[in-house]
Design an enzyme around this catalytic site. Sequence first.
Site, PDB file in Angstrom:
ATOM      1  N   GLU A  49      24.495 114.337  38.819  1.00  0.00           N
ATOM      2  CA  GLU A  49      24.922 114.392  40.220  1.00  0.00           C
ATOM      3  C   GLU A  49      25.906 113.262  40.514  1.00  0.00           C
ATOM      4  OE1 GLU A  49      22.281 115.920  43.143  1.00  0.00           O
ATOM      5  OE2 GLU A  49      22.529 114.118  44.374  1.00  0.00           O
ATOM      6  N   THR A 104      27.368 115.636  45.967  1.00  0.00           N
ATOM      7  CA  THR A 104      26.629 115.489  47.215  1.00  0.00           C
ATOM      8  C   THR A 104      27.528 115.501  48.443  1.00  0.00           C
ATOM      9  OG1 THR A 104      26.780 113.084  47.326  1.00  0.00           O
ATOM     10  CG2 THR A 104      24.992 114.005  46.005  1.00  0.00           C
ATOM     11  N   TYR A 105      26.885 115.665  49.599  1.00  0.00           N
ATOM     12  CA  TYR A 105      27.490 115.378  50.900  1.00  0.00           C
ATOM     13  C   TYR A 105      27.078 113.960  51.299  1.00  0.00           C
ATOM     14  CZ  TYR A 105      28.747 120.123  52.603  1.00  0.00           C
ATOM     15  OH  TYR A 105      29.315 121.346  52.806  1.00  0.00           O
ATOM     16  N   ALA A 141      25.917 111.264  54.434  1.00  0.00           N
ATOM     17  CA  ALA A 141      25.058 111.408  55.607  1.00  0.00           C
ATOM     18  C   ALA A 141      25.853 111.992  56.768  1.00  0.00           C
ATOM     19  CB  ALA A 141      24.473 110.059  56.002  1.00  0.00           C
ATOM     20  N   HIS A 148      26.615 121.407  46.766  1.00  0.00           N
ATOM     21  CA  HIS A 148      25.726 121.071  47.875  1.00  0.00           C
ATOM     22  C   HIS A 148      26.220 121.746  49.156  1.00  0.00           C
ATOM     23  CE1 HIS A 148      23.404 117.313  46.380  1.00  0.00           C
ATOM     24  NE2 HIS A 148      23.716 118.098  45.366  1.00  0.00           N
ATOM     25  N   GLY A 178      20.094 118.235  55.011  1.00  0.00           N
ATOM     26  CA  GLY A 178      21.049 117.141  55.056  1.00  0.00           C
ATOM     27  C   GLY A 178      20.542 115.985  55.896  1.00  0.00           C
ATOM     28  N   HIS A 222       8.625 114.129  51.657  1.00  0.00           N
ATOM     29  CA  HIS A 222       9.850 114.070  52.459  1.00  0.00           C
ATOM     30  C   HIS A 222       9.695 112.978  53.525  1.00  0.00           C
ATOM     31  CE1 HIS A 222      12.975 115.251  55.325  1.00  0.00           C
ATOM     32  NE2 HIS A 222      13.519 115.955  54.341  1.00  0.00           N
ATOM     33  N   ASP A 270       4.881 119.691  52.698  1.00  0.00           N
ATOM     34  CA  ASP A 270       6.049 119.834  51.827  1.00  0.00           C
ATOM     35  C   ASP A 270       5.910 121.049  50.914  1.00  0.00           C
ATOM     36  OD1 ASP A 270       7.169 117.584  52.914  1.00  0.00           O
ATOM     37  OD2 ASP A 270       6.738 116.267  51.222  1.00  0.00           O
TER      38      ASP A 270
END
Length: 289
Positions: A15, A46-47, A49, A75, A106, A150, A160
Amino acid sequence: MEKSSVRSGVTYSFEFFPPKDVEGEARLWSAMSQLESISPDFISVTYGAGGSTRDRTIRITSEITARTHIPTVAHLTCVGSTRDELGEILGKYRDAGITSILALRGDPTGGPRAPWVPTQGGLNHADELVTMAAEFGGFTIGVAAFPDGHPSSLGDIDKDIDVLLEKQRRGATFATTQFFFEVDKWKALVDKLAAKGSSLPIIAGILPVTNVKQLNRMAELGGTPIPASIAERFAAVENSPEDVSKLGVEIATNLCHQLLESGAPGLHFYTMNSSTATREIYAQIKDER
């Protein structure tokens, strides 16, 4: 994701995060080039935040697909996008030849522990995004899993598990985990899913630690506890970058061995856009198996 028969069915994946500037992009492509020799089963990007790097993520993911022979998992997050915008992104991914996505809620702009505020005209939960991607068609859909829980579930692992089962019901066919340090946490997650009749593959997320301050920050934001024994070992060498990297490789390699012995279907490395530690870990795993 398809599994590699050359490596006894175990997938190896990496990643990256979207670089912020030209120099960062050069480092990313350099790291990716060095990791190509491992023939990873897939790469994901990834994105940031709050969806802050969405456009760069789409571009970089599309370029990886065009420039390499490595399968790409793109993603896609709910945050910061309306339904129409999410549909447009799915279309861009499909046009780029991408066939797998990781559907995520996200992180809010303030990070994983910040209050969640849905985008007007958008989606509120990742399971809705799984449904949308499944209805769009043409994608293998992955989701996130959290061995340490989480951040918003406040330690309720059963909650979860129910969320993961719902995502699977809606069309998810694999999950990758947040990074963690104790194999028993991964085993407990898998066992709880199995007890509910699920065989959803849970690919284990591995973070080769190379920077103690960065580790502490990521752990704080994501709610990943650092076992005292590991924290103490890093504290003892934190002023020596070389020793930190060496210890990070040692700890991650040991965890990988434990996971593979426990039947993990795959190892997903959070590279932090550097290839060195990941290549060292992979070489040790390959030599000892």
